[in-house]
Design a protein around this motif. Structure first.
Motif, PDB file in Angstrom:
ATOM      1  N   TYR A  63      53.685 -30.703  46.919  1.00 17.94           N
ATOM      2  CA  TYR A  63      53.909 -30.508  48.354  1.00 17.94           C
ATOM      3  C   TYR A  63      53.811 -29.030  48.729  1.00 17.94           C
ATOM      4  N   TYR A  64      53.453 -28.806  49.975  1.00 18.20           N
ATOM      5  CA  TYR A  64      53.566 -27.500  50.629  1.00 18.20           C
ATOM      6  C   TYR A  64      54.684 -27.649  51.658  1.00 18.20           C
ATOM      7  N   PHE A  65      55.666 -26.760  51.621  1.00 15.25           N
ATOM      8  CA  PHE A  65      56.739 -26.805  52.621  1.00 15.25           C
ATOM      9  C   PHE A  65      56.741 -25.507  53.398  1.00 15.25           C
ATOM     10  N   ILE A  66      56.603 -25.609  54.720  1.00 15.06           N
ATOM     11  CA  ILE A  66      56.636 -24.438  55.588  1.00 15.06           C
ATOM     12  C   ILE A  66      57.843 -24.559  56.499  1.00 15.06           C
ATOM     13  N   GLU A  67      58.744 -23.606  56.349  1.00 14.73           N
ATOM     14  CA  GLU A  67      59.973 -23.617  57.137  1.00 14.73           C
ATOM     15  C   GLU A  67      59.677 -23.248  58.581  1.00 14.73           C
ATOM     16  N   SER A  68      60.390 -23.870  59.483  1.00 17.95           N
ATOM     17  CA  SER A  68      60.190 -23.609  60.909  1.00 17.95           C
ATOM     18  C   SER A  68      60.280 -22.119  61.208  1.00 17.95           C
ATOM     19  N   GLU A  69      59.360 -21.651  62.053  1.00 18.79           N
ATOM     20  CA  GLU A  69      59.373 -20.259  62.488  1.00 18.79           C
ATOM     21  C   GLU A  69      60.290 -20.072  63.693  1.00 18.79           C
TER      22      GLU A  69
END
Length: 451
Positions: A63-69
């Motif tokens: 998975y790629y996880f991108i935290e909310s900006e």
């Protein structure tokens, strides 16, 4: 690089000389920089693997996880699954809703160039882009048996993934969770959502704060979706009246289950077939430095990354090699979800011939929901972006929207419009809100003039 060779149809073998031998096997890692992008990433990107299944047939889902900006503590958490089945979630990350994309003007096959997307969905939500099932993207299995799966098992695996991921990331347990996807994920996502609700009701741990799901250009009912293509092509003037009438007559209105002896029908159906290529993402993901940056495991290091694994994909005229398509319609899952406290957004590009929008609208109407807001336009920058209709039954709310000029899949063709729609919907708003605001500020003549 060596040419790929077959291993019972399940592996795509490839050697990568010089791949890091001492690569870390931690379950997840923070990525600070990426090849093709100048400077540090302006957002938090984590990559990792979650093991699914027993010790004999371990499935390793990447998975790629991108935290909310925006506000990670409060913003929704979205689990996004690409279609295929067997397509990498990098498609959604780079071409649809993520904060990165490829610069096609400056990229070359030898040096793909990344750039930041200013209006990504990660501005308002934390997103997990999941490669599933095994054999998709950077996900893999430790044995040939681990690659043998189906719709039902795939949904169970994703539910298992979500529980394990939340245990490892407890700070997101209270965030509202939405599942999202497009194309073939229209079969699997409603099944996963049902698994989550069922698990919560029987006391599975952790309890998941599921709020709803969104699907774009979703395959839902194979027979209905496929049969509607011929009508759509005729409506769009892609087929002449003569060809359309001949096909309808010779195939008796059924273009999905065709009698192999019906030569007239088969001849008529040999009309349209097209396929897109995403060669820059292929070149980027197969670079050694990219794999090292993403912390791809050494176990995967000999395998060629492909955008979509053809051994897993669904074809109307043949069986997949390792993926059994055991659910031919997910309409029943949508029907059962209407008894839950749940929100759904279903959207379709109105120029999508793969899964025509009126086929999607047909199965939505079959749910027999009450109409809350009837067919009306929705707007982005004071321009009609599509048309929408809202339904409900008790605590279940469903919004359907077309995306004007959108193909398969809509966000790739109409990025700004789709991102605006998704952001409004995730904010617990309705895309009709834009229309209502305009009614307050514009005269009827003004609105009609623009339409």
């Amino acid at each position: 690089m060596n040419k790929r060779v077959s291993f019972s149809g399940y592996f795509r073998m490839k050697s990568f000389s010089g791949f890091a031998k001492n690569q870390c096997l931690r379950p997840s890692s923070i990525v600070k920089t990426l090849p093709g992008l100048v400077g540090d990433l302006p957002f938090t990107l984590e990559t990792g693997y979650v093991r699914i299944g027993g010790s004999d047939d371990d499935v390793q889902l990447f998975y790629y996880f991108i935290e909310s900006e925006g506000s990670p503590k409060d913003d929704p958490l979205v689990l996004w699954i690409s279609g295929g089945p067997g397509c990498s979630s990098i498609y959604a990350l780079l071409y649809e809703i993520g904060p990165l994309t490829l610069n096609f003007e400056t990229s070359t096959m030898e040096k793909p160039i990344l750039e930041i997307v200013p209006d990504s969905l990660t501005k308002v939500a934390s997103i997990i882009f999941l490669d599933q099932p095994a054999g998709s993207g950077f996900s893999y299995g430790k044995t040939p048996e681990a690659y043998i799966t189906n719709d039902t098992l795939s949904a169970i695996h994703v539910y298992d993934f979500m529980k394990k991921w939340l245990v490892d990331h407890p700070k997101f347990l209270n965030n509202p969770l939405y599942l999202g996807g497009d194309s073939y994920s229209g079969i699997v996502v409603p099944m996963i959502v049902q698994e989550i609700y069922n698990g919560n009701e029987v006391g599975e741990r952790p309890q998941i704060n599921i709020k709803g799901y969104t699907l774009g250009n979703p395959l839902t009912d194979r027979s209905g979706d496929y049969n509607s293509r011929i009508q759509f092509a005729h409506n769009m003037a892609l087929l002449s009246d003569a060809i359309y009438e001949s096909t309808k007559k010779n195939c008796h209105g059924d273009y999905f289950k065709v009698d192999p002896n019906n030569s007239l029908c088969i001849h008529d159906l040999q009309v349209v077939d097209k396929e897109d290529n995403y060669m820059y993402s292929y070149a980027w993901a197969n670079r050694r430095d990219v794999r090292e940056a993403l912390h791809i495991r050494e176990e995967y290091g000999h395998t060629e990354w492909v955008q979509c694994n053809r051994t897993l994909q669904f074809y109307f005229d043949k069986k997949a090699i390792s993926y059994t398509h055991d659910v031919h319609s997910s309409v029943g899952y949508h029907q059962r979800l209407t008894s839950k406290k749940c929100r759904a957004l279903i959207y379709s590009g109105d120029h999508d011939m793969a899964i025509p929008y009126f086929s999607t609208l047909n199965w939505i109407e079959s749910l027999n929901l009450s109409v809350v807001d009837d067919w009306r336009p929705w707007f982005v920058d004071d321009q009609v972006a599509g048309y929408t209709k809202k339904y409900s039954r008790g605590d279940y709310k469903l919004t359907f929207a077309t995306v004007k000029g959108g193909g398969h899949t809509a966000p790739e063709y109409k990025h700004k419009e789709c991102l605006s729609m998704l952001k409004m919907w995730l904010a617990n708003d309705t895309i009709n809100h834009v229309y209502k605001e305009m009614l307050l500020n514009k005269s009827e003549e003004d609105l009609l003039f623009r339409l």
